[in-house]
Scaffold this active site. Structure first.
Site, PDB file in Angstrom:
ATOM      1  N   ALA A 134     -13.721  -1.570  -0.515  1.00 19.08           N
ATOM      2  CA  ALA A 134     -13.676  -2.395  -1.487  1.00 19.08           C
ATOM      3  C   ALA A 134     -13.420  -1.955  -3.022  1.00 19.08           C
ATOM      4  CB  ALA A 134     -15.155  -3.058  -1.573  1.00 19.08           C
ATOM      5  N   ASN A 213     -17.733   5.091   7.252  1.00 22.89           N
ATOM      6  CA  ASN A 213     -17.110   4.068   6.499  1.00 22.89           C
ATOM      7  C   ASN A 213     -16.321   4.621   5.454  1.00 22.89           C
ATOM      8  OD1 ASN A 213     -20.485   3.240   6.550  1.00 22.89           O
ATOM      9  ND2 ASN A 213     -18.782   1.814   7.265  1.00 22.89           N
ATOM     10  N   ARG A 221      -8.678  13.287  20.532  1.00 20.67           N
ATOM     11  CA  ARG A 221      -7.769  14.389  20.232  1.00 20.67           C
ATOM     12  C   ARG A 221      -7.451  14.502  18.795  1.00 20.67           C
ATOM     13  NH1 ARG A 221      -6.310  12.729  25.358  1.00 20.67           N
ATOM     14  NH2 ARG A 221      -5.188  10.944  24.500  1.00 20.67           N
ATOM     15  N   ASP A 242     -28.090   1.403   6.634  1.00 22.21           N
ATOM     16  CA  ASP A 242     -28.825  -0.056   6.136  1.00 22.21           C
ATOM     17  C   ASP A 242     -28.843  -0.955   7.295  1.00 22.21           C
ATOM     18  OD1 ASP A 242     -26.183  -0.511   6.313  1.00 22.21           O
ATOM     19  OD2 ASP A 242     -26.066  -1.542   4.356  1.00 22.21           O
ATOM     20  N   GLY A 243     -28.148  -0.720   8.455  1.00 22.38           N
ATOM     21  CA  GLY A 243     -28.124  -1.674   9.638  1.00 22.38           C
ATOM     22  C   GLY A 243     -26.855  -2.523   9.416  1.00 22.38           C
ATOM     23  N   ASP A 268     -25.812   3.265  -1.444  1.00 20.34           N
ATOM     24  CA  ASP A 268     -24.543   2.974  -1.601  1.00 20.34           C
ATOM     25  C   ASP A 268     -24.777   1.632  -2.377  1.00 20.34           C
ATOM     26  OD1 ASP A 268     -21.756   2.583  -2.334  1.00 20.34           O
ATOM     27  OD2 ASP A 268     -21.094   2.317  -0.328  1.00 20.34           O
ATOM     28  N   GLY A 335     -20.370  -2.229  -0.611  1.00 20.69           N
ATOM     29  CA  GLY A 335     -21.454  -1.404  -0.960  1.00 20.69           C
ATOM     30  C   GLY A 335     -22.702  -2.135  -0.230  1.00 20.69           C
TER      31      GLY A 335
HETATM   32 ZN   LIG Z   1     -20.057   3.501  -3.311  1.00 21.11          ZN
END
Ligand SMILES: [Zn+2]
Length: 409
Positions: A134, A213, A221, A242-243, A268, A335
Site C-alpha cells: 500500500a 508480506n 527452488r 493479526d489474522g 503494523d 497496514g
Molecule cells: Zn508498515
C-alpha cells in the site's frame, strides 16, 4: 515498593503460576514463584502478567498517525498504543517525498527526545515498486548513501530501523553505511531472490520487515527473501500475526523456523486501529477500512481509478518481478487495525506458547532496539513495564516505568 501477587507471571524462564512481582519505583525489584509472604500485596486474581509490549513497526492508532498530522496527533497515536500495553514503540514512516520525510523525522525526533517513542523506523523510500503493497510507488527511489545520511541527520540520532529492498542498485552501500551508524537494516517490500538476500545479510542486514508480506512468495527452488531471512540465525523476523495478513499456518511455520529467540510480533497498525470502519490515510495513500481490514482505496497517480476493496491485492501475491510500474495496488492490505495486544492474543490462539509470544512481543524487539538491558522481560533490574491480561489475553491494566497507565488490578 509495590507487590503484585497471585498472578501468572511470564518470565524468561517460564510462567510462575502462581507468582509475584515486586516493583521499586520505575524498576522491577524481584520476581518469584508461589504466594508472596510479604503484605500488603495487590491480588492479581490469577491474571496473566506479561512484559510491556515493544512494537517496532507501527504507523498510528486511535484515529491519529505518525505518517501525517501534527506532533500532538503523533502523541495521541503513541498514547493510544501505550494504553493497550505497548510500553515501548518506534514510530514508522512510509515512503514519501524526501523533504516530507525529513520534516516528519525531525518532528518525531522530539517525541523520541522526551521518551514518548523509542525512535524511528523508516519504511522506505528505498523500496521495490514490484512489492509496494500500500506504499506510494511515485516516491520510491534507489538506495543512496547521501539521502540516507540526510534522513538520519533529520532524525538526530533517533533512527533505529530502516526497511529497504536489497536488490535495488546501491543497496549494499546503504546497508553498510546504516550498519556502521548503528541503524538496523531490515529487508522488506522487496522482490529479492534468496541469493541477493543472503548477500544483504552478509553486508549487515539483520531484520525482516513483515515476513511474507511485501516479498516474493517462497518457492522450493527459489526460496526468496522469506527463505533466506528465516534461514539465517542472525536475522530477527517480524510477522503481523493479526489474522488478516498471514494464514495461521504461515504464523506457526515462521515461529518454528525462527524459534523463540528470533520471532518479532508487530502490529503494523495505522490510524484506524481502535477506530470504526471508514476512510483513513496512510501517508499519501487513501485507505478504506471494512470489517477491520484496511485496504488501499485508489491509485494516487490515477485518482479516478478506485477498486473494489474486497477483490484484489495481497502484498506478496501481486507485482511482476522486473516490471516497471508506478500504479498503486488498489485493494492492497494497508497496514493493520490491530494493537500489539490483539496480535499477541491472535498469535497465542494460533498456537504460540505464552512465553514464546512474550519473547516475540517484548524481549526480541527490545533486543532489536538495543534496549534489552532496559526493558522487554519481567526480571529484576529492568523497567517496571508490564501488561496485566485476563484469561483471554485482553489487557486489564498497563504499567510503564512503575506507573499505572490504564486500569488497575
Ligand atoms: Zn508498515
Amino acid at each position: 515498593m509495590l507487590l503484585l501477587a497471585g498472578g501468572r507471571i511470564v518470565t524468561p524462564g517460564g510462567v510462575l503460576s502462581p507468582g509475584w512481582i515486586r516493583l521499586a519505583g520505575p524498576v522491577i525489584d524481584a520476581v518469584g514463584p508461589g504466594d508472596a509472604r510479604e503484605q500488603p500485596a495487590v491480588d492479581l486474581r490469577g491474571q496473566w502478567v506479561l512484559p510491556g509490549f515493544v512494537d517496532i513497526h507501527v504507523h498510528g492508532g486511535g484515529g491519529a498517525s505518525f505518517t501525517e498530522g501534527t506532533i500532538d496527533e503523533a502523541r495521541q497515536a503513541a498514547a493510544f498504543h501505550r494504553g493497550h500495553g505497548t510500553t515501548t514503540m518506534l514510530a514508522s514512516l512510509v515512503t514519501a517525498p524526501l523533504t516530507e520525510l525529513e520534516t516528519r523525522a525531525a518532528m518525531l525526533a522530539e517525541l523520541a527526545d522526551d521518551g514518548t517513542i523509542a525512535g524511528l523506523h523508516l519504511e522506505g523510500p528505498f523500496l521495490s515498486p514490484a512489492r509496494r503493497g500500500a506504499q506510494d510507488p511515485r516516491h520510491m527511489i534507489a538506495p543512496d548513501v547521501a539521502v540516507f545520511e540526510r534522513l538520519r541527520a533529520a532524525a538526530r540520532g533517533h533512527l533505529r530501523v530502516i526497511t529497504l529492498a536489497p536488490e535495488l542498485p546501491g543497496a549494499a552501500k546503504v546497508i553498510e553505511a546504516a550498519t556502521r551508524a548503528g541503524v538496523t537494516v531490515a529487508v522488506g517490500h522487496t522482490d529479492a531472490t534468496a541469493e541477493v538476500t543472503m548477500a544483504a545479510i552478509d553486508a549487515g542486514a539483520r531484520h525482516a520487515t513483515h515476513l511474507f508480506n511485501g516479498m516474493r512468495p517462497p518457492h522450493h527452488r527459489e526460496p526468496g527473501a522469506v527463505g533466506a531471512l528465516l534461514d539465517r540465525d542472525e536475522v530477527t523476523c517480524e510477522v503481523i500475526a493479526d489474522g488478516v495478513h498471514l494464514h495461521d499456518i504461515a504464523i506457526r511455520l515462521a515461529a518454528r523456523a525462527a524459534g523463540p529467540g528470533r520471532l518479532v510480533l508487530v502490529s503494523d497498525a495505522m490510524a484506524a486501529a481502535g477506530m470504526p470502519d471508514g476512510r483513513y490515510q496512510l501517508g499519501s495513500m487513501r485507505v478504506t477500512v471494512a470489517g477491520g481490514v484496511a485496504r488501499l482505496l485508489e491509485d494516487p497517480a490515477d485518482p479516478g481509478h478506485t477498486g473494489d476493496p474486497g477483490q484484489t491485492g495481497d502484498p506478496g501475491q501481486t507485482g511482476d518481478p522486473g516490471r516497471v510500474d508506478t500504479a498503486a495496488q488498489v485493494g492492497a492490505i494497508a497496514g493493520s487495525t490491530a494493537t500489539l495486544a490483539d496480535v499477541v492474543r491472535h498469535a497465542i490462539a494460533a498456537g504460540l506458547p505464552v512465553p514464546d509470544a512474550a519473547a516475540a512481543a517484548s524481549t526480541n524487539p527490545a533486543r532489536v532496539l538495543g534496549r534489552a538491558d532496559r526493558t522487554g522481560a519481567l526480571r529484576p533490574g529492568l523497567a517496571a513495564d508490564l501488561v496485566v491480561c485476563d484469561d483471554d489475553f485482553r489487557p486489564s491494566a498497563v504499567m510503564r516505568q512503575g506507573e499505572w497507565l490504564a486500569g488497575h488490578p
